[in-house]
Write an enzyme that holds these catalytic residues in place. Structure first.
Site, PDB file in Angstrom:
ATOM      1  N   SER A  73       0.779  -1.369   0.069  1.00 12.90           N
ATOM      2  CA  SER A  73      -0.011   0.049   0.032  1.00 12.90           C
ATOM      3  C   SER A  73       0.649   1.218  -0.097  1.00 12.90           C
ATOM      4  O   SER A  73       0.278   2.368  -0.233  1.00 12.90           O
ATOM      5  CB  SER A  73      -0.862  -0.041   1.263  1.00 12.90           C
ATOM      6  OG  SER A  73      -0.068   0.242   2.242  1.00 12.90           O
ATOM      7  N   LYS A 111       0.965   4.343   7.384  1.00 11.09           N
ATOM      8  CA  LYS A 111       0.174   5.167   6.406  1.00 11.09           C
ATOM      9  C   LYS A 111       0.613   6.652   6.527  1.00 11.09           C
ATOM     10  O   LYS A 111       1.392   6.936   7.545  1.00 11.09           O
ATOM     11  CB  LYS A 111      -0.978   4.957   6.419  1.00 11.09           C
ATOM     12  CG  LYS A 111      -1.811   3.699   6.118  1.00 11.09           C
ATOM     13  CD  LYS A 111      -1.949   3.379   4.781  1.00 11.09           C
ATOM     14  CE  LYS A 111      -2.685   1.948   4.687  1.00 11.09           C
ATOM     15  NZ  LYS A 111      -1.645   0.925   4.705  1.00 11.09           N
TER      16      LYS A 111
END
Length: 152
Positions: A73, A111
């Protein structure tokens, strides 16, 4: 280190021992505390498995640890599956920082952190994944990404 240019010296030990210089730049042992998801969040585990040696100029002040990255990701930020993420332990973050975020005290993920009004957005760096927008009481910052180690 001085390279040997004489073909007869290749592969042979020099008779002159190397001079050790102590310049205060000895590697620092950083504990590897498990894996971090860069994709679907995984259960948060903090088990020290081993240490890695890191040049001191890669580290800032404070406490540091490393996590093995699992998932894709964050590929557009240059963070690949199998990389070792160097993390500076911290419980706050600025918008734009890449962080270790603990969600609901259960799931840990790597993230990009952004504040969106009264909410927190955890943004992937891969368009195949969706941004997670959560209330602040569900997200706890555990550190900021300060560097990567990668093996080829």
């Amino acid at each position: 280190f001085t390279p040997e240019r004489d073909r007869g010296a290749l592969g042979k030990r020099s008779s002159t021992p190397p001079v050790a210089e102590d310049d205060g730049n000895r590697p620092v042992a950083v504990p590897v505390m498990g894996r971090i998801a860069a994709g679907t969040p995984i259960e948060a585990l903090q088990t020290r498995s081993h240490t890695i040696s890191v040049p001191p100029d890669m580290l800032g002040a404070g406490e540091h640890y490393a996590l093995e990255v699992r998932g894709d990701s964050m590929v557009d930020a240059g963070i690949l599956d199998g990389d070792m993420a160097l993390i500076q332990r911290n419980d706050t973050a600025n918008t734009g920082d890449i962080v270790v975020a603990l969600i609901d005290e259960e799931e840990a993920t790597l993230k990009r952190f952004r504040r969106r009004g009264a909410s927190i957005a955890l943004e992937p760096a891969n368009t195949a994944y969706e941004v997670r927008i959560l209330p602040p009481n569900r997200v706890r910052i555990q550190g900021k990404l300060i560097g990567l180690y990668r093996k080829y």
